[in-house]
Design a protein around this motif. Structure first.
Motif, short mmCIF file in Angstrom:
data_model
loop_
_atom_site.label_atom_id
_atom_site.label_comp_id
_atom_site.label_asym_id
_atom_site.label_seq_id
_atom_site.Cartn_x
_atom_site.Cartn_y
_atom_site.Cartn_z
N ILE A 74 10.18 137.11 23.57
CA ILE A 74 10.59 137.70 24.85
C ILE A 74 11.24 139.07 24.62
O ILE A 74 10.94 140.04 25.33
N GLU A 75 12.10 139.14 23.61
CA GLU A 75 12.77 140.41 23.30
C GLU A 75 11.75 141.48 22.91
O GLU A 75 11.86 142.64 23.34
N ALA A 76 10.76 141.11 22.10
CA ALA A 76 9.74 142.07 21.68
C ALA A 76 8.94 142.60 22.87
O ALA A 76 8.63 143.80 22.95
N ILE A 77 8.60 141.71 23.80
CA ILE A 77 7.84 142.12 24.99
C ILE A 77 8.67 143.03 25.87
O ILE A 77 8.20 144.07 26.36
N GLU A 78 9.92 142.65 26.10
CA GLU A 78 10.80 143.48 26.93
C GLU A 78 10.99 144.86 26.30
O GLU A 78 10.99 145.88 27.00
N ARG A 79 11.11 144.89 24.96
CA ARG A 79 11.26 146.17 24.27
C ARG A 79 9.98 147.00 24.40
O ARG A 79 10.04 148.22 24.61
N ALA A 80 8.83 146.33 24.29
CA ALA A 80 7.55 147.04 24.40
C ALA A 80 7.39 147.68 25.78
O ALA A 80 6.95 148.84 25.89
N ILE A 81 7.76 146.95 26.81
CA ILE A 81 7.65 147.49 28.17
C ILE A 81 8.64 148.63 28.37
O ILE A 81 8.32 149.67 28.99
N SER A 82 9.84 148.48 27.83
CA SER A 82 10.86 149.52 27.95
C SER A 82 10.47 150.78 27.20
O SER A 82 10.60 151.91 27.70
N VAL A 83 9.94 150.62 25.98
CA VAL A 83 9.57 151.77 25.15
C VAL A 83 8.36 152.50 25.71
O VAL A 83 8.32 153.74 25.75
N ASN A 84 7.36 151.73 26.17
CA ASN A 84 6.07 152.33 26.54
C ASN A 84 5.94 152.67 28.03
O ASN A 84 5.12 153.49 28.40
N LYS A 85 6.71 151.97 28.87
CA LYS A 85 6.67 152.21 30.31
C LYS A 85 5.24 152.23 30.87
O LYS A 85 4.79 153.23 31.46
N PRO A 86 4.51 151.15 30.68
CA PRO A 86 3.13 151.10 31.22
C PRO A 86 3.13 151.22 32.74
O PRO A 86 4.02 150.69 33.42
N ASP A 87 2.15 151.93 33.25
CA ASP A 87 2.03 152.19 34.69
C ASP A 87 1.33 151.00 35.37
O ASP A 87 0.15 150.77 35.12
N PRO A 88 2.03 150.26 36.24
CA PRO A 88 1.42 149.07 36.87
C PRO A 88 0.17 149.38 37.69
O PRO A 88 -0.65 148.50 37.93
N SER A 89 0.02 150.63 38.10
CA SER A 89 -1.14 151.01 38.92
C SER A 89 -2.33 151.48 38.09
O SER A 89 -3.38 151.81 38.64
N ASP A 90 -2.17 151.50 36.77
CA ASP A 90 -3.22 152.03 35.89
C ASP A 90 -3.55 150.99 34.80
O ASP A 90 -2.88 150.93 33.76
N PRO A 91 -4.58 150.17 35.03
CA PRO A 91 -4.91 149.11 34.05
C PRO A 91 -5.22 149.64 32.65
O PRO A 91 -4.92 148.97 31.66
N ILE A 92 -5.82 150.83 32.55
CA ILE A 92 -6.11 151.41 31.24
C ILE A 92 -4.81 151.74 30.51
O ILE A 92 -4.68 151.52 29.30
N ASP A 93 -3.85 152.26 31.24
CA ASP A 93 -2.55 152.57 30.65
C ASP A 93 -1.86 151.30 30.16
O ASP A 93 -1.30 151.27 29.05
N ILE A 94 -1.93 150.24 30.96
CA ILE A 94 -1.33 148.96 30.56
C ILE A 94 -1.99 148.43 29.30
O ILE A 94 -1.33 148.04 28.34
N LEU A 95 -3.32 148.43 29.29
CA LEU A 95 -4.07 147.93 28.13
C LEU A 95 -3.73 148.73 26.88
O LEU A 95 -3.51 148.16 25.81
N SER A 96 -3.66 150.04 27.01
CA SER A 96 -3.42 150.88 25.84
C SER A 96 -2.01 150.69 25.29
O SER A 96 -1.81 150.71 24.07
#
Length: 352
Positions: A216-238
């Motif tokens: 859970i911590e690793a996922i939360e850190r990944a989202i915080s570090v990368n800030k994937p755009d919820p409206s852009d599936p390619i951005d999320i995937l990358s």
């Protein structure tokens, strides 16, 4: 993106006239109307996808199992080492895994794809090589892949499906293999559904409480570090995805563009379905949820997709196992529509 856009533009809605005709036939079959419940709805949906009120038999049933590794494994998010991924790929190729057994049971062929296994695999005639890289990078420290690699993974999935289509595909199941892949799947689910990470993250291959906390911590850190755009599936995937997840998404888009029913397997396949549906919402009309996984985020994924699971067997293996089992149910539903007699054909009196 041009190839992906070309595929998306070819996805048309299922044919409503075929669905209406299939429903009329279901209402005329020798049974109380609606008495076969969800089976009736499944057959009607297939009729719309196939543009045929009485769909032809499934002569070519296919399960595509996409394999890839994940750099985030180095953060202790899995109970198994990454060496298991190539070992299991060889097991698939040798016909010894659960997916092979279940595919033989329903008469489906298994297609094994190296999307990004972190090892140089020995050449096998049956192995499809679409390797984007030797596993993704650690998403907890930065993007899992470049945007270009994300696009390439989706295109690779499209190519795999279209190659199989030349051999014949009447229905396709999408499965996965990759140690650590529930971690990027949970990240994708959290970003796209808006659910907290803790609500969409489970134990994967069976991590203990401490391992779950690390995950859970690793996922939360990944989202915080990368800030994937919820409206852009390619951005999320990358940023928080996996090569095999992109491949699954691409195969789903290609199947829908060719009017082939898509059976979603478990959580990782569901993450691929999220990416596909984010790119082309109309693809959801071609999807069936093979089952509901024990992995806790899977329910949120299916709710977002608007899909009702066909089976609930406490499965959490992946590979395409639940989806392949569900193909048997989908096939049975269509056989009812095609082979069962109407009241008039059977000479049976209708209700007054």
């Amino acid at each position: 993106m041009d190839e992906i856009r070309r595929i998306i533009d070819r996805i048309e809605p299922p044919e409503r006239d075929a669905m209406l005709a299939a429903r009329r036939r279901q209402d005329e079959l020798t049974k109380p109307q609606g008495s076969l419940g969800f089976l009736e709805e499944i057959s009607i949906k297939v009729a719309g996808i196939k543009r045929n009120a009485i769909p032809d038999p499934f002569e070519n049933k296919v399960v595509i199992t996409m394999a890839g590794d994940h750099g985030v494994v180095e953060d202790g998010v899995s109970a198994y080492p990454k060496e298991v991924t190539p070992q299991m790929v060889y097991n698939f190729l040798d016909g010894g895994a659960a997916i092979n057994v279940l595919a033989r049971h329903i008469g489906a062929r298994v297609v094994v794809v190296d999307m990004g296994v972190a090892a140089s695999l020995e050449p096998y005639p049956a192995l499809v090589d679409k390797k984007i890289g030797f596993g993704t990078r650690n998403m907890a420290k930065g993007p899992a892949m470049t945007r270009e690699e994300a696009i390439e993974s989706i295109k690779a999935g499209i190519e795999v499906f279209e190659s199989e289509l030349e051999r014949g595909v009447d229905i396709v199941a999408l499965g996965d293999m990759g140690i650590g892949n529930t971690t990027p799947s949970s990240a994708i689910a959290a970003v796209m559904t808006g659910k907290p990470v803790s609500e969409v993250t489970g134990r994967g291959t069976g991590v203990d409480d401490e391992g779950l906390s690390r995950k859970i911590e690793a996922i939360e850190r990944a989202i915080s570090v990368n800030k994937p755009d919820p409206s852009d599936p390619i951005d999320i995937l990358s940023k928080v995805g996996g090569f095999e997840i992109g491949g699954i998404a691409g195969a789903m888009l290609a199947a829908a563009s060719n009017r082939v029913p898509v059976v979603v397997d478990g959580f990782i396949s569901g993450a691929g379905a999220l990416i596909a549906a984010g790119l082309a919402p109309q693809v959801k009309e071609y999807m069936f949820a093979g089952h509901i996984s024990v992995e806790r985020g899977h329910r949120a994924v299916l709710e977002w997709l608007g899909l009702r699971p066909i089976l609930d067997l406490n499965l959490r293996l992946g590979e395409g196992t639940g989806a392949v089992l569900a193909i048997g149910i989908i096939e049975a539903a269509c056989k009812i529509l095609r082979e069962m007699r109407t009241f008039e054909e059977a000479g049976v009196s209708k209700k007054e």
